[in-house]
Design an enzyme around this catalytic site. Structure first.
Site, mmCIF file in Angstrom:
data_model
loop_
_atom_site.group_PDB
_atom_site.id
_atom_site.type_symbol
_atom_site.label_atom_id
_atom_site.label_comp_id
_atom_site.label_asym_id
_atom_site.label_seq_id
_atom_site.Cartn_x
_atom_site.Cartn_y
_atom_site.Cartn_z
ATOM 1 N N HIS A 1 18.560 -10.651 0.846
ATOM 2 C CA HIS A 1 18.347 -10.184 -0.525
ATOM 3 C C HIS A 1 19.462 -10.743 -1.393
ATOM 4 O O HIS A 1 20.642 -10.666 -1.018
ATOM 5 C CB HIS A 1 18.346 -8.660 -0.599
ATOM 6 C CG HIS A 1 17.236 -8.056 0.189
ATOM 7 N ND1 HIS A 1 15.942 -8.029 -0.272
ATOM 8 C CD2 HIS A 1 17.219 -7.503 1.424
ATOM 9 C CE1 HIS A 1 15.179 -7.464 0.648
ATOM 10 N NE2 HIS A 1 15.931 -7.150 1.695
ATOM 11 N N ILE A 2 19.096 -11.289 -2.530
ATOM 12 C CA ILE A 2 20.078 -11.866 -3.443
ATOM 13 C C ILE A 2 20.974 -10.778 -4.026
ATOM 14 O O ILE A 2 22.187 -10.924 -4.097
ATOM 15 C CB ILE A 2 19.363 -12.664 -4.551
ATOM 16 C CG1 ILE A 2 18.671 -13.886 -3.921
ATOM 17 C CG2 ILE A 2 20.341 -13.086 -5.648
ATOM 18 C CD1 ILE A 2 17.750 -14.633 -4.862
ATOM 19 N N SER A 3 20.362 -9.682 -4.447
ATOM 20 C CA SER A 3 21.138 -8.583 -5.030
ATOM 21 C C SER A 3 21.543 -7.596 -3.936
ATOM 22 O O SER A 3 20.981 -7.601 -2.836
ATOM 23 C CB SER A 3 20.321 -7.863 -6.103
ATOM 24 O OG SER A 3 19.250 -7.144 -5.514
ATOM 25 N N TYR B 1 19.974 -11.734 -10.477
ATOM 26 C CA TYR B 1 19.578 -12.735 -9.485
ATOM 27 C C TYR B 1 20.237 -14.100 -9.666
ATOM 28 O O TYR B 1 20.050 -14.980 -8.830
ATOM 29 C CB TYR B 1 18.061 -12.895 -9.496
ATOM 30 C CG TYR B 1 17.350 -11.612 -9.144
ATOM 31 C CD1 TYR B 1 17.345 -11.141 -7.842
ATOM 32 C CD2 TYR B 1 16.715 -10.853 -10.123
ATOM 33 C CE1 TYR B 1 16.714 -9.950 -7.514
ATOM 34 C CE2 TYR B 1 16.076 -9.660 -9.800
ATOM 35 C CZ TYR B 1 16.082 -9.218 -8.499
ATOM 36 O OH TYR B 1 15.459 -8.037 -8.178
ATOM 37 N N ASP C 1 4.562 -4.945 10.520
ATOM 38 C CA ASP C 1 3.690 -5.063 11.686
ATOM 39 C C ASP C 1 3.473 -6.516 12.088
ATOM 40 O O ASP C 1 3.425 -6.832 13.280
ATOM 41 C CB ASP C 1 2.353 -4.376 11.427
ATOM 42 C CG ASP C 1 2.449 -2.860 11.433
ATOM 43 O OD1 ASP C 1 3.500 -2.317 11.841
ATOM 44 O OD2 ASP C 1 1.456 -2.215 11.024
#
Length: 148
Positions: free
Chosen positions: A101-103, A23, A88
């Protein structure tokens, strides 16, 4: 508040100390500071919210709808792979969002490769580290017609 809301899910408060090999060393505060500066240049209000609790994220999505937020940038963390309720809430409010998403979740464990959100997102950015948030903000600004 019209503008952009940046939501971060479970364990993202630990950025900077949590698995830096995956990360990076930037803290969530570092990322938020850069986004705040970028939004200020564009004249776009921006707000940030992080929670380790699914229900708190859902409540904040509901509030974003009531506040007429233009766009959400969301890193749902592990809830990406498990939360029908988060999906939802995003569907029910219809606030457009970009998933970040960082990764690179596709290069990790098989269970991380499925997202309950990707197919309903305006876009998905993954694997580019903290810069992914900045790219998501640039895209959100263009989508809301307030480019830098």
């Amino acid at each position: 508040m019209a503008g952009i809301l940046v939501l971060n899910g479970p364990n993202l408060n630990l950025l900077g100390v949590r698995e830096p090999g995956i990360y990076g060393s930037d803290t969530l505060s570092d990322i938020e500071s850069r986004l705040q500066a970028q939004a200020r240049v564009a004249g776009m209000p921006i707000d940030f919210f992080q929670s380790n609790a699914e229900h708190a994220l859902i409540e904040r999505i509901h509030q974003a709808f009531r506040d007429a937020v233009d766009m959400i940038i969301i890193n749902p963390g592990a809830l990406t792979h498990t939360s029908v309720a988060l999906r939802d809430a995003l569907l029910a409010t219809a606030v457009p969002f970009i998933e970040v998403h960082i990764s690179n979740v596709h290069a990790r464990e098989p269970f991380r490769r499925h997202s309950y959100l990707s197919d309903i997102a305006r876009g998905v950015i993954c694997g580019l580290g903290p810069m992914g948030y900045e790219l998501a903000l640039q895209a959100a600004l263009q989508m809301t017609h307030r480019s830098l």
